[in-house]
Structure formats: structure tokens, C-alpha cells
Enzyme design. Structure first.
Site, short mmCIF file in Angstrom:
data_model
loop_
_atom_site.label_atom_id
_atom_site.label_comp_id
_atom_site.label_asym_id
_atom_site.label_seq_id
_atom_site.Cartn_x
_atom_site.Cartn_y
_atom_site.Cartn_z
N HIS A 60 1.07 -1.56 -0.10
CA HIS A 60 0.11 0.09 0.32
C HIS A 60 1.07 1.21 0.06
CE1 HIS A 60 -3.29 -2.35 0.49
NE2 HIS A 60 -3.68 -1.54 0.35
N TRP A 96 -5.32 -5.04 -9.55
CA TRP A 96 -5.03 -4.88 -8.03
C TRP A 96 -5.43 -6.08 -6.46
CZ3 TRP A 96 -1.51 -2.08 -5.19
CH2 TRP A 96 -1.61 -2.02 -3.09
#
Length: 104
Positions: free
Chosen positions: A22, A76
């Protein structure tokens, strides 16, 4: 803005990897989140339970729902599937949380 909160579950031992991925969030993913009306997005980790708590403000439910149909979102999800609980399509198992209090 519509405030949304949800919880997800991380696999044991994946705390650092989740944070690392992240911290290097792809620019295309950031662009998609904003293009689909997402703002003020945060994710918190309870290190004892490995439960992730997400918070996001969205402009519109339908506009935000469309984010799951984008190619970058699907990419993702595939990228994150090995470190967290996911559904058969690799979307994260995300449980919506009910709002009970808010103070500006």
C-alpha cells in the site's frame, strides 16, 4: 459525501507485506479511486486479530460500485489475493460496518 467503513482480514505474517504494497500503491489505482469518487481513504490494522478496518468517503454509491469493474481494480485484487481473505473472484472479503456515531 457518503462515509463508508468496512473490515477485511489479513493472513498471518503478512502485516509488513500489506503495508509495503500500500505504501507503493500504483498511480493508476490512485487515479481510479479518485475517478470513481473515492476520497479520504484510510485502512487501519488491528495487529492482534489481523483485521483491517477501511474507511472511505465516496461521492455516489453507483459511481463507487463501478470501481470494481475496472481493469486496474481487478489487477490490484489479483496482486493482493495471496496475503488476505478473498472471494472466488479475488475481491477482498469486505464486511460493511454500520455507522453508529459521527461528530464533525
Amino acid at each position: 459525501m457518503i462515509r463508508k467503513a468496512f473490515r477485511m482480514k489479513l493472513h498471518p505474517g503478512m502485516e509488513q507485506e500489506y503495508e509495503k504494497r500500500h505504501n507503493a500503491l500504483w498511480p493508476e489505482m490512485k487515479e481510479m479511486i479518485h475517478a470513481c469518487g473515492g476520497h479520504n481513504y484510510s485502512i487501519f490494522l488491528d495487529r492482534e486479530t489481523l483485521v483491517l478496518y477501511g474507511y472511505i468517503e465516496i461521492e455516489d454509491e453507483a459511481k463507487w460500485a463501478a470501481s470494481s469493474e475496472t481493469a486496474i481494480c481487478r489487477k490490484w485484487w489479483d496482486y493482493m489475493a495471496d496475503i488476505m481473505d478473498v472471494n472466488p473472484d479475488n475481491s477482498p472479503v469486505a464486511i460493511d460496518l454500520a455507522p453508529v456515531f459521527h461528530l464533525d
